[in-house]
Design a protein around this motif. Structure first.
Motif, PDB file in Angstrom:
ATOM      1  N   GLU A   5      13.375  15.551   5.187  1.00 58.54           N
ATOM      2  CA  GLU A   5      12.639  16.117   6.322  1.00 58.54           C
ATOM      3  C   GLU A   5      12.879  15.304   7.593  1.00 58.54           C
ATOM      4  O   GLU A   5      13.004  15.869   8.683  1.00 58.54           O
ATOM      5  CB  GLU A   5      11.146  16.146   6.016  1.00 58.54           C
ATOM      6  N   ARG A   6      12.957  14.007   7.439  1.00 60.72           N
ATOM      7  CA  ARG A   6      12.988  13.130   8.610  1.00 60.72           C
ATOM      8  C   ARG A   6      14.395  12.888   9.149  1.00 60.72           C
ATOM      9  O   ARG A   6      14.617  12.882  10.365  1.00 60.72           O
ATOM     10  CB  ARG A   6      12.348  11.801   8.240  1.00 60.72           C
ATOM     11  N   TYR A   7      15.342  12.655   8.227  1.00 60.65           N
ATOM     12  CA  TYR A   7      16.698  12.269   8.651  1.00 60.65           C
ATOM     13  C   TYR A   7      17.752  13.318   8.334  1.00 60.65           C
ATOM     14  O   TYR A   7      18.906  13.151   8.735  1.00 60.65           O
ATOM     15  CB  TYR A   7      17.102  10.955   7.974  1.00 60.65           C
ATOM     16  N   GLY A   8      17.386  14.350   7.588  1.00 60.53           N
ATOM     17  CA  GLY A   8      18.344  15.383   7.228  1.00 60.53           C
ATOM     18  C   GLY A   8      18.894  15.259   5.821  1.00 60.53           C
ATOM     19  O   GLY A   8      19.454  16.214   5.284  1.00 60.53           O
ATOM     20  N   ASP A   9      18.714  14.086   5.194  1.00 51.47           N
ATOM     21  CA  ASP A   9      19.185  13.885   3.820  1.00 51.47           C
ATOM     22  C   ASP A   9      18.550  12.612   3.285  1.00 51.47           C
ATOM     23  O   ASP A   9      18.331  11.654   4.033  1.00 51.47           O
ATOM     24  CB  ASP A   9      20.711  13.769   3.778  1.00 51.47           C
ATOM     25  N   GLY A  10      18.254  12.596   1.993  1.00 51.11           N
ATOM     26  CA  GLY A  10      17.694  11.403   1.374  1.00 51.11           C
ATOM     27  C   GLY A  10      18.380  11.049   0.077  1.00 51.11           C
ATOM     28  O   GLY A  10      17.915  10.173  -0.659  1.00 51.11           O
ATOM     29  N   SER A  11      19.503  11.712  -0.224  1.00 52.51           N
ATOM     30  CA  SER A  11      20.207  11.470  -1.480  1.00 52.51           C
ATOM     31  C   SER A  11      20.893  10.099  -1.443  1.00 52.51           C
ATOM     32  O   SER A  11      21.172   9.553  -0.372  1.00 52.51           O
ATOM     33  CB  SER A  11      21.235  12.571  -1.728  1.00 52.51           C
ATOM     34  N   PRO A  12      21.185   9.532  -2.612  1.00 50.04           N
ATOM     35  CA  PRO A  12      21.718   8.168  -2.657  1.00 50.04           C
ATOM     36  C   PRO A  12      23.027   7.970  -1.908  1.00 50.04           C
ATOM     37  O   PRO A  12      23.278   6.888  -1.382  1.00 50.04           O
ATOM     38  CB  PRO A  12      21.899   7.908  -4.157  1.00 50.04           C
ATOM     39  N   GLN A  13      23.882   9.004  -1.881  1.00 50.97           N
ATOM     40  CA  GLN A  13      25.195   8.854  -1.237  1.00 50.97           C
ATOM     41  C   GLN A  13      25.182   9.261   0.236  1.00 50.97           C
ATOM     42  O   GLN A  13      26.222   9.232   0.888  1.00 50.97           O
ATOM     43  CB  GLN A  13      26.239   9.690  -1.983  1.00 50.97           C
ATOM     44  N   SER A  14      24.031   9.612   0.753  1.00 53.06           N
ATOM     45  CA  SER A  14      23.935  10.073   2.139  1.00 53.06           C
ATOM     46  C   SER A  14      23.847   8.889   3.095  1.00 53.06           C
ATOM     47  O   SER A  14      23.690   7.740   2.672  1.00 53.06           O
ATOM     48  CB  SER A  14      22.695  10.955   2.306  1.00 53.06           C
ATOM     49  N   PRO A  15      23.912   9.135   4.404  1.00 51.52           N
ATOM     50  CA  PRO A  15      23.726   8.053   5.374  1.00 51.52           C
ATOM     51  C   PRO A  15      22.284   7.565   5.459  1.00 51.52           C
ATOM     52  O   PRO A  15      22.017   6.558   6.107  1.00 51.52           O
ATOM     53  CB  PRO A  15      24.159   8.696   6.708  1.00 51.52           C
ATOM     54  N   SER A  16      21.344   8.284   4.795  1.00 55.64           N
ATOM     55  CA  SER A  16      19.923   7.921   4.892  1.00 55.64           C
ATOM     56  C   SER A  16      19.252   7.997   3.521  1.00 55.64           C
ATOM     57  O   SER A  16      18.306   8.757   3.324  1.00 55.64           O
ATOM     58  CB  SER A  16      19.217   8.850   5.881  1.00 55.64           C
ATOM     59  N   PRO A  17      19.733   7.215   2.544  1.00 57.67           N
ATOM     60  CA  PRO A  17      19.181   7.298   1.194  1.00 57.67           C
ATOM     61  C   PRO A  17      17.723   6.857   1.124  1.00 57.67           C
ATOM     62  O   PRO A  17      17.310   5.907   1.797  1.00 57.67           O
ATOM     63  CB  PRO A  17      20.080   6.360   0.385  1.00 57.67           C
ATOM     64  N   LEU A  27       0.795  -1.227   0.000  1.00 57.04           N
ATOM     65  CA  LEU A  27       0.000   0.000   0.000  1.00 57.04           C
ATOM     66  C   LEU A  27       0.831   1.283   0.000  1.00 57.04           C
ATOM     67  O   LEU A  27       0.418   2.277  -0.608  1.00 57.04           O
ATOM     68  CB  LEU A  27      -0.935   0.011   1.212  1.00 57.04           C
ATOM     69  N   CYS A  28       1.945   1.303   0.672  1.00 57.37           N
ATOM     70  CA  CYS A  28       2.634   2.569   0.957  1.00 57.37           C
ATOM     71  C   CYS A  28       3.731   2.941  -0.029  1.00 57.37           C
ATOM     72  O   CYS A  28       4.112   4.109  -0.105  1.00 57.37           O
ATOM     73  CB  CYS A  28       3.234   2.526   2.366  1.00 57.37           C
ATOM     74  N   GLY A  29       4.266   1.983  -0.772  1.00 53.26           N
ATOM     75  CA  GLY A  29       5.414   2.302  -1.626  1.00 53.26           C
ATOM     76  C   GLY A  29       6.675   2.501  -0.803  1.00 53.26           C
ATOM     77  O   GLY A  29       6.752   2.114   0.367  1.00 53.26           O
ATOM     78  N   THR A  30       7.666   3.142  -1.402  1.00 56.44           N
ATOM     79  CA  THR A  30       8.951   3.325  -0.730  1.00 56.44           C
ATOM     80  C   THR A  30       9.141   4.775  -0.301  1.00 56.44           C
ATOM     81  O   THR A  30       8.290   5.635  -0.534  1.00 56.44           O
ATOM     82  CB  THR A  30      10.108   2.862  -1.640  1.00 56.44           C
ATOM     83  N   SER A  31      10.270   5.061   0.317  1.00 51.92           N
ATOM     84  CA  SER A  31      10.558   6.405   0.814  1.00 51.92           C
ATOM     85  C   SER A  31      11.025   7.313  -0.310  1.00 51.92           C
ATOM     86  O   SER A  31      11.506   6.854  -1.351  1.00 51.92           O
ATOM     87  CB  SER A  31      11.606   6.346   1.930  1.00 51.92           C
ATOM     88  N   THR A  32      10.895   8.630  -0.099  1.00 57.36           N
ATOM     89  CA  THR A  32      11.239   9.622  -1.116  1.00 57.36           C
ATOM     90  C   THR A  32      12.319  10.562  -0.610  1.00 57.36           C
ATOM     91  O   THR A  32      12.580  10.661   0.597  1.00 57.36           O
ATOM     92  CB  THR A  32      10.005  10.445  -1.505  1.00 57.36           C
ATOM     93  N   LEU A  33      12.922  11.279  -1.550  1.00 56.18           N
ATOM     94  CA  LEU A  33      13.965  12.245  -1.207  1.00 56.18           C
ATOM     95  C   LEU A  33      13.442  13.305  -0.257  1.00 56.18           C
ATOM     96  O   LEU A  33      14.089  13.618   0.762  1.00 56.18           O
ATOM     97  CB  LEU A  33      14.495  12.886  -2.488  1.00 56.18           C
ATOM     98  N   VAL A  34      12.273  13.860  -0.552  1.00 57.11           N
ATOM     99  CA  VAL A  34      11.714  14.926   0.291  1.00 57.11           C
ATOM    100  C   VAL A  34      11.435  14.415   1.692  1.00 57.11           C
ATOM    101  O   VAL A  34      11.804  15.051   2.692  1.00 57.11           O
ATOM    102  CB  VAL A  34      10.425  15.494  -0.347  1.00 57.11           C
TER     103      VAL A  34
END
Length: 272
Positions: free
Chosen positions: A140-152, A129-136
């Motif tokens: 907002e949640r972890y401080g970064d969502g880019s692929p090379q970050s600690p929280s992609p 139902l929910c799909g996966t996480s997004t960059l935005v």
């Protein structure tokens, strides 16, 4: 070992030959140390916050295992060579009258055909139902969502996997996720139920030649403030597709129709 020179860098790289780490592909897959039910074609351990991809032949079986209890495998499927036929989570849910994945469920395309079937499930904690996480969201949640970050974010990693198979962002539909469950309450609110614990596994069977994309990232409804995701084991081996007369083929009228649609299409193309 010094790597400041080309020769030094070369010697350092060559010294890594044969090294095995906790999370990496095993090439060839036949070197996987544990036995599998058939000839291995894919053996890999995917770190939390990483992704993988592979093309699997029709009939291959793919086993995903949550090794430490906090993996979350976000999955996309495409018919190899015809990527416009791809996993459709809405049809997967509505055609089978069930929003919950598990053994004997089918993963369907929007053409009314079966891409893969769930042949075994030792987890019971999945989400369609929910799909996966997004960059935005991850920013907002972890401080970064880019692929090379600690929280992609899962979508960012699936973009990379897609690009390596000739696909772009517009080719990414909503994904399924395995090993982190979601339930729908009577009032429509989604409850995150978490994992079934270490060692849970799910086995899928490819009912057509498939391009498989997987991102191993936290579920978007995971309430923990930290980015928590542990390794995912991915193993695949040669097997045979579901055929008329198999129990799964006739498990439901809807499933039988989807298998017939698939067989009709493959037969017309000389593939079955």
């Amino acid at each position: 070992m010094a790597t400041a020179t080309t020769h030094g860098a070369r010697d350092h790289a060559r010294a890594q030959h044969g090294t095995r780490t906790e999370t990496m592909p095993v090439v060839p897959a036949s070197d996987w140390p544990a036995a599998v039910p058939g000839t291995p074609v894919w053996a890999e351990t995917v770190a939390g916050g990483n992704y993988t991809h592979r093309v699997l032949a029709r009939g291959a079986e793919l086993r995903l295992t949550d090794l430490a209890g906090d993996a979350c495998a976000h999955l996309l499927l495409y018919v190899d060579g015809r990527p416009w036929e791809r996993l459709n989570t809405a049809d997967t849910v509505k055609v089978q009258w069930n929003a919950y994945l598990g053994a004997d469920r089918l993963l369907l395309s929007d053409q009314g055909r079966v891409l893969a079937s769930v042949v075994a499930d030792g987890s019971g904690r999945h989400d369609a139902l929910c799909g996966t996480s997004t960059l935005v969201r991850n920013t907002e949640r972890y401080g970064d969502g880019s692929p090379q970050s600690p929280s992609p974010a899962g979508r960012e990693l699936l973009k990379l996997a897609a690009a390596k198979n000739g696909l772009g962002p517009r080719d990414l539909p909503p994904s399924l996720s395995f090993f982190q469950g979601v339930e729908v309450r009577a009032d429509g609110v989604l409850d995150f139920t978490g994992s079934a614990g270490p060692g849970a596994s799910v086995t899928l069977r490819a009912e057509q030649d498939l391009t498989v994309l997987i991102a191993n990232v936290p579920h978007p409804l995971d309430p923990r403030p930290d980015y928590v995701c542990t390794p995912l084991e991915v193993l695949a081996w040669r097997a045979r597709p579901t055929a008329p007369g198999d129990q799964l083929w006739d498990a439901t009228p809807e499933g039988r129709r989807a298998f017939l649609n698939t067989l009709d299409f493959l037969t017309a193309r000389g593939l079955a």
